[in-house]
Write an enzyme that holds these catalytic residues in place. Structure first.
Site, mmCIF file in Angstrom:
data_model
loop_
_atom_site.group_PDB
_atom_site.id
_atom_site.type_symbol
_atom_site.label_atom_id
_atom_site.label_comp_id
_atom_site.label_asym_id
_atom_site.label_seq_id
_atom_site.Cartn_x
_atom_site.Cartn_y
_atom_site.Cartn_z
ATOM 1 N N LYS A 1 -4.149 -6.220 20.073
ATOM 2 C CA LYS A 1 -3.808 -5.441 18.797
ATOM 3 C C LYS A 1 -5.241 -5.749 17.949
ATOM 4 C CE LYS A 1 -1.569 -2.907 15.229
ATOM 5 N NZ LYS A 1 0.067 -3.645 14.722
ATOM 6 N N VAL A 2 -5.717 -4.165 17.069
ATOM 7 C CA VAL A 2 -6.653 -4.342 15.616
ATOM 8 C C VAL A 2 -6.810 -3.621 14.618
ATOM 9 C CG1 VAL A 2 -8.553 -5.309 18.373
ATOM 10 C CG2 VAL A 2 -8.812 -2.851 17.392
ATOM 11 N N THR B 1 -8.274 -3.127 8.335
ATOM 12 C CA THR B 1 -8.382 -2.017 6.514
ATOM 13 C C THR B 1 -7.488 -2.051 5.417
ATOM 14 O OG1 THR B 1 -7.382 -1.047 9.203
ATOM 15 C CG2 THR B 1 -6.621 0.288 7.572
ATOM 16 N N HIS C 1 2.117 -5.857 5.536
ATOM 17 C CA HIS C 1 3.010 -6.689 6.003
ATOM 18 C C HIS C 1 4.319 -6.908 4.609
ATOM 19 C CE1 HIS C 1 0.076 -6.578 9.106
ATOM 20 N NE2 HIS C 1 -0.165 -7.843 9.148
#
Length: 288
Positions: A68-69, A122, A161
């Site tokens: 995951k990136v 991001t 998050h």
């Protein structure tokens, strides 16, 4: 005479790939079935659970086979990796939030110190696209940002998050929803994080991985109770309600597969980052 379980032999002899993702509920929900062998793709997995910026930096050195990136980081690693269509976080109403102790005008942030959850996230890219004049950044782990804003160490911070669900309890106010800004600016959903896989794994393996991750997502949706112990093991400080809200926000049909809408959103984000000089020129194919 003992009976040999050929399935167990096949499983033990499966090649092992390193797989990185975050301990956040959306990722453990998505990858639970894959890492525990409830979906098959001919490989076993050695998982590495780290925060997203640690995974980004590992991908810069091509440490993991699959990871995951952040979509921002993807623009820096396309020489070694490409994007898988399944397993990512992309959607509407789920973007990073800019928060502060006091109500500020987002347009008046120039010269103020702002905390970001990692140089290659991001979230950092979106803020730079929103206001290219901003430059006084401090990079902190995502779970340290609210405290830094609350104690005045920084004027504002971009949160991601589960912080989206808890920032008001820290006495903070939302200044700007960067996902909403992106959606209104472009009409596209916001690409947050995707699954990158090493190009040198080869087309056959890459396609198998893409399909297996999609199957893992499907199984998690179909049997959500199966994934609960794995989710709880890595989110012990979150209530079940926050875990469920987290999964509901970040896991959706785009996690099953980008589709044309998701792919267009990713290409637009990377194209704008390239035009702004934030990522290198894009010369390698993005997808299988």
């Amino acid at each position: 005479m003992n009976t040999v379980d050929t399935k167990q032999i096949e499983k033990k002899s499966s090649p092992i790939l390193s797989l990185g993702f975050s301990p956040c509920p959306n990722d453990t929900f998505i990858f639970d079935a894959l890492v525990h062998g409830r979906v098959e793709c001919g490989y076993a997995f050695k998982e590495r659970l780290e925060d997203v910026e640690t995974l980004n930096r590992m991908a810069l050195s091509a440490t993991l086979d699959v990871s995951k990136v952040s979509y921002h980081l993807l623009g820096h690693i396309l020489g070694d990796y490409l994007l898988l269509r399944s397993g990512g976080a992309l959607g509407r109403g789920c973007g990073p939030l800019l928060v502060a102790r006091e109500k500020l005008d987002a347009a008046s942030l120039a010269g103020k110190r702002i905390a970001l959850p990692g140089r290659y996230t991001t979230a950092a890219l979106l803020l730079r696209l929103f206001n290219p004049s901003l430059s006084d950044f401090v990079y902190l782990p995502f779970d340290k940002i609210m405290a830094a804003v609350a104690d005045g160490s920084v004027a504002a911070g971009v949160i991601i998050h589960e912080s989206r669900f808890t920032y008001q309890g820290h006495g903070l106010q939302k200044i700007l929803d960067l996902g909403q800004w992106w959606e209104e600016e472009t009409g596209h959903p916001i690409p947050l994080g995707g699954i990158a896989a090493r190009r040198d794994l080869g087309r056959e393996t890459l396609l198998a991985l893409e399909q297996a991750i999609a199957a893992s997502v499907e199984r998690a949706f179909k049997y959500p109770a199966e994934a609960r112990p794995y989710i709880r093991a890595h989110s012990q400080e979150m209530s079940d309600e926050v875990c469920d809200a987290h999964i509901g926000l970040y896991v959706n049909d785009f996690s099953r597969g980008l589709g044309s809408e998701g792919e267009a959103a990713v290409r637009l984000l990377l194209g704008r980052a390239e035009a702004a000089g934030i990522i290198p020129p894009l010369r390698e194919p993005l997808l299988i």
